[in-house]
Motif scaffolding. Sequence first.
Motif, PDB file in Angstrom:
ATOM      1  N   GLY A 121       0.794  -1.215   0.000  1.00 32.41           N
ATOM      2  CA  GLY A 121       0.000   0.000   0.000  1.00 32.41           C
ATOM      3  C   GLY A 121       0.827   1.265   0.000  1.00 32.41           C
ATOM      4  O   GLY A 121       0.326   2.342  -0.357  1.00 32.41           O
ATOM      5  N   SER A 122       2.111   1.185   0.381  1.00 31.36           N
ATOM      6  CA  SER A 122       2.938   2.383   0.432  1.00 31.36           C
ATOM      7  C   SER A 122       4.253   2.243  -0.340  1.00 31.36           C
ATOM      8  O   SER A 122       4.896   3.244  -0.628  1.00 31.36           O
ATOM      9  CB  SER A 122       3.267   2.727   1.895  1.00 31.36           C
ATOM     10  N   ALA A 123       4.654   1.033  -0.679  1.00 30.66           N
ATOM     11  CA  ALA A 123       5.944   0.829  -1.334  1.00 30.66           C
ATOM     12  C   ALA A 123       5.855   1.069  -2.836  1.00 30.66           C
ATOM     13  O   ALA A 123       4.830   0.795  -3.461  1.00 30.66           O
ATOM     14  CB  ALA A 123       6.447  -0.584  -1.067  1.00 30.66           C
ATOM     15  N   ASP A 124       6.942   1.578  -3.402  1.00 30.77           N
ATOM     16  CA  ASP A 124       7.040   1.694  -4.854  1.00 30.77           C
ATOM     17  C   ASP A 124       7.466   0.375  -5.478  1.00 30.77           C
ATOM     18  O   ASP A 124       7.151   0.096  -6.641  1.00 30.77           O
ATOM     19  CB  ASP A 124       8.051   2.779  -5.233  1.00 30.77           C
ATOM     20  N   ALA A 125       8.198  -0.441  -4.727  1.00 29.03           N
ATOM     21  CA  ALA A 125       8.614  -1.769  -5.173  1.00 29.03           C
ATOM     22  C   ALA A 125       8.955  -2.597  -3.940  1.00 29.03           C
ATOM     23  O   ALA A 125       9.307  -2.048  -2.894  1.00 29.03           O
ATOM     24  CB  ALA A 125       9.816  -1.700  -6.115  1.00 29.03           C
ATOM     25  N   ILE A 126       8.838  -3.915  -4.074  1.00 32.04           N
ATOM     26  CA  ILE A 126       9.064  -4.815  -2.952  1.00 32.04           C
ATOM     27  C   ILE A 126      10.019  -5.925  -3.381  1.00 32.04           C
ATOM     28  O   ILE A 126       9.904  -6.458  -4.486  1.00 32.04           O
ATOM     29  CB  ILE A 126       7.748  -5.451  -2.457  1.00 32.04           C
ATOM     30  N   ALA A 127      10.944  -6.269  -2.497  1.00 30.18           N
ATOM     31  CA  ALA A 127      11.761  -7.464  -2.668  1.00 30.18           C
ATOM     32  C   ALA A 127      11.381  -8.435  -1.555  1.00 30.18           C
ATOM     33  O   ALA A 127      11.169  -8.020  -0.412  1.00 30.18           O
ATOM     34  CB  ALA A 127      13.242  -7.129  -2.599  1.00 30.18           C
ATOM     35  N   ARG A 144       1.056  -6.459  -8.769  1.00 27.51           N
ATOM     36  CA  ARG A 144       1.463  -6.063 -10.125  1.00 27.51           C
ATOM     37  C   ARG A 144       0.345  -5.293 -10.810  1.00 27.51           C
ATOM     38  O   ARG A 144       0.585  -4.310 -11.520  1.00 27.51           O
ATOM     39  CB  ARG A 144       1.841  -7.310 -10.933  1.00 27.51           C
ATOM     40  N   VAL A 145      -0.891  -5.719 -10.597  1.00 28.06           N
ATOM     41  CA  VAL A 145      -2.042  -5.011 -11.164  1.00 28.06           C
ATOM     42  C   VAL A 145      -2.108  -3.584 -10.626  1.00 28.06           C
ATOM     43  O   VAL A 145      -2.487  -2.643 -11.338  1.00 28.06           O
ATOM     44  CB  VAL A 145      -3.349  -5.770 -10.855  1.00 28.06           C
ATOM     45  N   LYS A 146      -1.706  -3.393  -9.379  1.00 25.85           N
ATOM     46  CA  LYS A 146      -1.709  -2.070  -8.751  1.00 25.85           C
ATOM     47  C   LYS A 146      -0.470  -1.248  -9.088  1.00 25.85           C
ATOM     48  O   LYS A 146      -0.315  -0.127  -8.599  1.00 25.85           O
ATOM     49  CB  LYS A 146      -1.825  -2.216  -7.230  1.00 25.85           C
ATOM     50  N   GLY A 147       0.423  -1.817  -9.896  1.00 24.68           N
ATOM     51  CA  GLY A 147       1.626  -1.082 -10.301  1.00 24.68           C
ATOM     52  C   GLY A 147       2.775  -1.182  -9.335  1.00 24.68           C
ATOM     53  O   GLY A 147       3.705  -0.367  -9.397  1.00 24.68           O
ATOM     54  N   VAL A 148       2.752  -2.181  -8.435  1.00 26.13           N
ATOM     55  CA  VAL A 148       3.843  -2.365  -7.472  1.00 26.13           C
ATOM     56  C   VAL A 148       4.617  -3.622  -7.859  1.00 26.13           C
ATOM     57  O   VAL A 148       4.134  -4.740  -7.656  1.00 26.13           O
ATOM     58  CB  VAL A 148       3.313  -2.499  -6.030  1.00 26.13           C
ATOM     59  N   PRO A 149       5.816  -3.483  -8.426  1.00 25.68           N
ATOM     60  CA  PRO A 149       6.583  -4.668  -8.811  1.00 25.68           C
ATOM     61  C   PRO A 149       7.154  -5.390  -7.602  1.00 25.68           C
ATOM     62  O   PRO A 149       7.574  -4.764  -6.631  1.00 25.68           O
ATOM     63  CB  PRO A 149       7.695  -4.096  -9.687  1.00 25.68           C
ATOM     64  N   VAL A 150       7.177  -6.713  -7.672  1.00 24.05           N
ATOM     65  CA  VAL A 150       7.732  -7.545  -6.607  1.00 24.05           C
ATOM     66  C   VAL A 150       8.865  -8.381  -7.199  1.00 24.05           C
ATOM     67  O   VAL A 150       8.683  -9.069  -8.206  1.00 24.05           O
ATOM     68  CB  VAL A 150       6.674  -8.472  -5.989  1.00 24.05           C
ATOM     69  N   ILE A 151      10.032  -8.297  -6.581  1.00 25.75           N
ATOM     70  CA  ILE A 151      11.217  -9.008  -7.053  1.00 25.75           C
ATOM     71  C   ILE A 151      11.568 -10.090  -6.045  1.00 25.75           C
ATOM     72  O   ILE A 151      11.670  -9.827  -4.844  1.00 25.75           O
ATOM     73  CB  ILE A 151      12.411  -8.048  -7.248  1.00 25.75           C
ATOM     74  N   ALA A 152      11.726 -11.312  -6.523  1.00 21.69           N
ATOM     75  CA  ALA A 152      12.162 -12.418  -5.670  1.00 21.69           C
ATOM     76  C   ALA A 152      13.663 -12.276  -5.410  1.00 21.69           C
ATOM     77  O   ALA A 152      14.436 -12.050  -6.335  1.00 21.69           O
ATOM     78  CB  ALA A 152      11.859 -13.751  -6.336  1.00 21.69           C
ATOM     79  N   TYR A 153      14.037 -12.415  -4.154  1.00 18.40           N
ATOM     80  CA  TYR A 153      15.435 -12.240  -3.748  1.00 18.40           C
ATOM     81  C   TYR A 153      15.957 -13.538  -3.147  1.00 18.40           C
ATOM     82  O   TYR A 153      15.258 -14.187  -2.361  1.00 18.40           O
ATOM     83  CB  TYR A 153      15.530 -11.106  -2.733  1.00 18.40           C
TER      84      TYR A 153
END
Length: 345
Positions: A121-127, A144-153
Amino acid sequence: MNRPTIADLANAAGVSVSTVNRLLHGTGALRPQTADLILSAAQQIGFRSSGPLHERRRDNLPHRHLSFLMQQSHRPLCRIWAEALLGACARRTDAVIEPDVLFEDDPSPEAVAANLLKIGGSADAIAVISADHPLVGQAIDELRVKGVPVIAYVTDLSAARRAGFVGTDNWKAGRTAAWFISQTSGRPGKVFPLIGSNRYQFQDISDASFRSYMREHAPEFHVSETLLTHEAPKNAYAIVRRLIAEEPELRGIFVNGGGISGVLRAMRELAVEHCKIRIVCRDIGPETRKGLSEGLITASLCHPVDRMPEELIDVMLRMIERTDTRLIEQRIVPFEILTPESIWT
């Protein structure tokens, strides 16, 4: 000699006066490269407002809120990773990053998925470091639908809409672990792989490639069924103590996940002759360093603490600008190989 003027600065930087004014007064956005060009010219000609220009340059940079969802706050390795991520954020010169590191000690997919949606809800991107599960994948799809990319680390995920993955070549890591054990054991016997969870892809891939190498190059060794530690040192300790008591032909242990402190505790309780058991792990916390310096660990095939965070943040910033793409960005970073003779204490 007259002090350099804005016109002099614009001429030295090869830009217009209006471009310099936009940076000096914060009246418009500039590309970081242009701002750096003006700053460099200001230093060269001795422009007196170079200090404020540096401040304006920072204000002109994109401001990003990056969140990192980690697991197992009690593990020193996870704390080391978190500190490295914060340091990498502070060193970025192309963006002002507000980092947020969160630990989820409940590894259940329900808890991880709920946390992802909450911080989204507040992040521009998440790992995220997480076991692979459909619930985690669904949360990533929603973000992703909300425009917040998530990267697997560290460990990849099967979520089709994840934005990327940053980690090591886990196939090579497993085969390298097998090479160390087979080449240093001295005589054939039994080898036991340990993993923390069946749902961590990086552990599962390393486990498969470990067996692949042994079948191909060391068939004289018997590789047992993989033993599960649930990432708990006490479980790893109990497993190794049992193996020592019941397996006289024990030659090697591949600690492919958490629990190395439990393995080392068991090894330290052994008679000297048992120290010929070869141990390869994928950790680089303080316990592993001690185990290497004691000669109890043959090798650690670890994630590079410095380069991995730099690559991750680079991918996160890139994917923020590319939310319209379905592409998945993958960065494979070479793992480090530490031995008792190469470890820095």
